[in-house]
Scaffold this motif. Structure first.
Motif, short mmCIF file in Angstrom:
data_model
loop_
_atom_site.label_atom_id
_atom_site.label_comp_id
_atom_site.label_asym_id
_atom_site.label_seq_id
_atom_site.Cartn_x
_atom_site.Cartn_y
_atom_site.Cartn_z
N VAL A 184 0.84 -1.25 -0.04
CA VAL A 184 0.02 0.04 -0.07
C VAL A 184 0.78 1.17 -0.07
N CYS A 185 0.64 2.06 -0.86
CA CYS A 185 1.51 3.27 -1.09
C CYS A 185 1.01 4.24 0.15
N MET A 186 1.85 4.68 0.79
CA MET A 186 1.54 5.52 2.06
C MET A 186 2.60 6.86 1.87
N ALA A 187 2.89 7.22 0.71
CA ALA A 187 3.57 8.44 0.36
C ALA A 187 3.08 9.62 1.22
N ILE A 188 4.08 10.46 1.69
CA ILE A 188 3.60 11.81 2.40
C ILE A 188 3.67 12.81 1.64
N GLY A 189 4.34 12.96 0.65
CA GLY A 189 4.63 13.98 -0.01
C GLY A 189 4.02 14.23 -1.47
N ARG A 190 3.00 13.20 -1.86
CA ARG A 190 2.55 13.31 -3.16
C ARG A 190 1.40 14.71 -3.58
N ALA A 191 0.76 15.09 -2.47
CA ALA A 191 -0.32 16.07 -2.77
C ALA A 191 0.46 17.57 -2.44
N THR A 192 -0.22 18.54 -3.16
CA THR A 192 0.65 19.82 -2.95
C THR A 192 -0.56 20.67 -2.11
N VAL A 193 -1.89 20.12 -2.08
CA VAL A 193 -2.90 21.18 -1.63
C VAL A 193 -3.28 20.41 -0.32
N ALA A 194 -3.25 21.03 0.87
CA ALA A 194 -3.37 20.50 2.28
C ALA A 194 -4.66 19.61 2.32
N GLU A 195 -5.81 20.14 1.77
CA GLU A 195 -7.03 19.42 2.05
C GLU A 195 -7.02 18.07 1.18
N VAL A 196 -6.50 18.09 -0.21
CA VAL A 196 -6.40 16.93 -0.78
C VAL A 196 -5.42 15.91 -0.09
N ALA A 197 -4.36 16.36 0.38
CA ALA A 197 -3.38 15.45 1.24
C ALA A 197 -4.08 14.83 2.35
N MET A 198 -4.84 15.59 3.18
CA MET A 198 -5.44 15.12 4.30
C MET A 198 -6.66 14.06 3.85
N ARG A 199 -7.39 14.03 2.92
CA ARG A 199 -8.39 13.42 2.30
C ARG A 199 -7.44 11.97 1.86
N ARG A 200 -6.35 11.93 1.23
CA ARG A 200 -5.58 10.88 0.63
C ARG A 200 -5.25 10.38 1.87
N ASP A 201 -4.50 10.94 2.85
CA ASP A 201 -4.02 10.08 3.98
C ASP A 201 -4.98 9.54 4.61
N GLN A 202 -6.50 9.83 4.55
CA GLN A 202 -7.38 9.30 5.28
C GLN A 202 -7.78 7.82 4.46
N LEU A 203 -8.12 8.11 3.33
CA LEU A 203 -8.04 6.83 2.44
C LEU A 203 -7.00 5.75 2.30
N ASP A 204 -5.92 6.30 2.60
CA ASP A 204 -4.55 5.32 2.77
C ASP A 204 -4.80 4.69 4.01
N ALA A 205 -5.17 5.24 5.00
CA ALA A 205 -5.40 4.58 6.27
C ALA A 205 -6.43 3.62 6.29
N GLU A 206 -7.78 3.96 5.76
CA GLU A 206 -8.82 3.14 5.40
C GLU A 206 -8.45 1.95 4.78
N LEU A 207 -7.66 2.05 3.86
CA LEU A 207 -7.25 1.18 2.94
C LEU A 207 -6.33 -0.07 3.60
N LYS A 208 -5.37 0.67 4.31
CA LYS A 208 -4.59 -0.11 5.17
C LYS A 208 -5.38 -1.10 6.18
N GLU A 209 -6.33 -0.36 6.78
CA GLU A 209 -7.23 -1.14 7.63
C GLU A 209 -7.98 -2.12 6.96
N ALA A 210 -8.70 -1.98 5.87
CA ALA A 210 -9.33 -3.04 5.26
C ALA A 210 -8.48 -4.15 4.93
N LEU A 211 -7.09 -3.73 4.36
CA LEU A 211 -6.39 -5.05 3.95
C LEU A 211 -5.79 -6.02 5.13
N GLU A 212 -5.49 -5.20 6.34
CA GLU A 212 -5.35 -5.99 7.52
C GLU A 212 -6.49 -6.92 7.95
#
Length: 175
Positions: free
Chosen positions: A92-120
Motif C-alpha cells: 500500500v502506498c503511504m507516500a507523504i509528499g504526493r499532494a500539494t494542496v493540504a485538503e487533498v493530502a488530508m483526504r488521501r491520507d485518510q483513504l490510505d489509512a482506511e485502505l490499510k485497515e481494510a487490507l489488514e
C-alpha cells in the motif's frame, strides 16, 4: 536443464540442490561484471522466495564480497526480504509528499489509512505479516511511482489505482 526450468521463479518443485545450481549459474553469468550484485540478489530471491542468511553468505563468497556488504545492500532495498514471504506481495502506498494542496493530502491520507485497515482485516495480518496460507505478504511502501493514481496498491508488479476498501475484495480475488 531447459531455459524454462532455469527461469522458474515459483519455488514449487525446485529442490534445494537445484536452486543452488541455478543460483551458481546466475552468479557465473554475472561474475566480474560491475554492479551485478543486485541482479544476483533478485535471482536468488526469485528462486528461494526470500534471501536466507546462508544464501547471502554463498553469494558474498562467490562474488568475492564481504557478507556485511551484501547484507547491507539487502537491508537497504525494501524489495528484498530476509524472511519467508507469501506468494504475492501487496504494497500500500503511504507516500507523504504526493499532494500539494493540504485538503487533498488530508483526504488521501485518510483513504490510505482506511485502505490499510481494510487490507489488514481482509488478510487477517498486520502490516509486515504473511497470511497463514503463505499466499500474501502485506507491506507499506513509501513510493510505488503512482502518485497521480492514489490511493494505490501494488500486488507483485501490478499497480491498482484509485483503490478503496470497497474494491479490495475484487482485487484480491484476482489472486
Amino acid at each position: 536443464m531447459s531455459n524454462q526450468e532455469a527461469n522458474c521463479t515459483c519455488n514449487c518443485a525446485v529442490h534445494e540442490q537445484d536452486k543452488k545450481a541455478l543460483l551458481a549459474k546466475v552468479i557465473e553469468s554475472y561474475r566480474d561484471k560491475e554492479g551485478s550484485l543486485i541482479m544476483v540478489l533478485h535471482a536468488a530471491q526469485d528462486l528461494y522466495g526470500y534471501l536466507p542468511e546462508d544464501v547471502l553468505k554463498y553469494i558474498a563468497d562467490e562474488l568475492g564480497l564481504s557478507y556485511s556488504y551484501v547484507s547491507g545492500v539487502v537491508s537497504f532495498y525494501s524489495f528484498f526480504s530476509t524472511v519467508e514471504r507469501g506468494k504475492h506481495t501487496i504494497r500500500v502506498c503511504m507516500a507523504i509528499g504526493r499532494a500539494t494542496v493540504a485538503e487533498v493530502a488530508m483526504r488521501r491520507d485518510q483513504l490510505d489509512a482506511e485502505l490499510k485497515e481494510a487490507l489488514e482485516e481482509k488478510l487477517g495480518v498486520p502490516v509486515g505479516g504473511t497470511t497463514d496460507d503463505k499466499k500474501f505478504t502485506f507491506e507499506i511502501a513509501r513510493c510505488i511511482g503512482a502518485c497521480g493514481l492514489a490511493p494505490a496498491i501494488m500486488v507483485d508488479d501490478t499497480v491498482y489505482k484509485y483503490v478503496t476498501p470497497k474494491n479490495v475484495d475484487d482485487i484480491l480475488a484476482e489472486y
